[in-house]
Design a protein around this motif. Structure first.
Motif, PDB file in Angstrom:
ATOM      1  N   UNK A 135       4.689  71.157 -46.658  1.00 55.26           N
ATOM      2  CA  UNK A 135       4.765  70.489 -45.518  1.00 55.26           C
ATOM      3  C   UNK A 135       3.516  69.990 -45.019  1.00 55.26           C
ATOM      4  N   UNK A 136       3.608  68.601 -44.342  1.00 56.23           N
ATOM      5  CA  UNK A 136       2.261  68.135 -43.969  1.00 56.23           C
ATOM      6  C   UNK A 136       1.870  68.747 -42.724  1.00 56.23           C
ATOM      7  N   UNK A 137       0.505  68.309 -42.263  1.00 57.34           N
ATOM      8  CA  UNK A 137       0.264  69.008 -40.943  1.00 57.34           C
ATOM      9  C   UNK A 137       0.885  68.281 -39.899  1.00 57.34           C
ATOM     10  N   UNK A 138       1.329  66.936 -39.945  1.00 61.38           N
ATOM     11  CA  UNK A 138       1.972  66.392 -38.967  1.00 61.38           C
ATOM     12  C   UNK A 138       3.484  67.073 -38.637  1.00 61.38           C
ATOM     13  N   UNK A 139       4.257  67.406 -39.902  1.00 60.44           N
ATOM     14  CA  UNK A 139       5.545  68.018 -39.963  1.00 60.44           C
ATOM     15  C   UNK A 139       5.202  69.386 -39.030  1.00 60.44           C
ATOM     16  N   UNK A 140       4.308  70.181 -39.515  1.00 57.96           N
ATOM     17  CA  UNK A 140       4.003  71.576 -38.965  1.00 57.96           C
ATOM     18  C   UNK A 140       3.617  71.245 -37.398  1.00 57.96           C
ATOM     19  N   UNK A 141       3.083  70.242 -37.163  1.00 60.51           N
ATOM     20  CA  UNK A 141       2.460  70.090 -35.762  1.00 60.51           C
ATOM     21  C   UNK A 141       4.040  69.945 -35.000  1.00 60.51           C
ATOM     22  N   UNK A 142       4.792  69.102 -35.537  1.00 66.89           N
ATOM     23  CA  UNK A 142       6.150  68.857 -34.559  1.00 66.89           C
ATOM     24  C   UNK A 142       7.069  70.085 -34.659  1.00 66.89           C
ATOM     25  N   UNK A 143       7.268  70.716 -35.835  1.00 59.75           N
ATOM     26  CA  UNK A 143       8.098  71.868 -35.846  1.00 59.75           C
ATOM     27  C   UNK A 143       7.745  73.046 -35.319  1.00 59.75           C
ATOM     28  N   UNK A 144       6.437  73.435 -35.311  1.00 57.69           N
ATOM     29  CA  UNK A 144       5.986  74.687 -34.758  1.00 57.69           C
ATOM     30  C   UNK A 144       5.373  74.461 -33.355  1.00 57.69           C
TER      31      UNK A 144
END
Length: 113
Positions: free
Chosen positions: A66-75
């Motif tokens: 997962x990308x950092x941007x995806x982690x930022x949104x999901x977490x």
């Protein structure tokens, strides 16, 4: 103690030392003070860094690609919180980057993918 924004280069130069601390520009004042208070020259001591559930979630997400941007949104984390989490993860495993942290976490069965 060295202060550098390029932890990989610092690690490369100090990997044979008994004890070293890398401090990034995103290290909070509280984390910096804890590092200073616990630093005992080059006497080896056990790691005082503990992985939080958030750190494990970030680590597992990175392990799954997962990308950092995806982690930022999901977490629901800020980019600064993710960077601090990655710094703690790398410090915990005593490696210069999160790729090596992922492999150590899998070997130590801290995460599963």
């Amino acid at each position: 103690m060295l202060v550098d924004s390029k932890v990989g280069e610092v690690y490369h130069h100090l990997k044979n030392e008994e004890r070293w601390i890398g401090i990034l520009k995103n290290t909070t004042l509280d984390e910096f003070i804890i590092l200073l208070e616990t630093f005992k020259c080059n006497a080896p001591i056990a790691s005082l860094i503990v992985l939080t559930d958030r750190d494990k979630s970030v680590l597992k997400g990175l392990a799954n690609g997962q990308t950092l941007e995806f982690l930022q949104r999901t977490l629901d984390l800020s980019m600064e919180e993710i960077e601090r989490s990655i710094f703690r993860i790398n410090s915990y495993f005593k490696v210069p980057n999160y790729i090596e942290s992922i492999s150590k976490a899998i070997v130590q069965k801290i995460i599963t993918i």
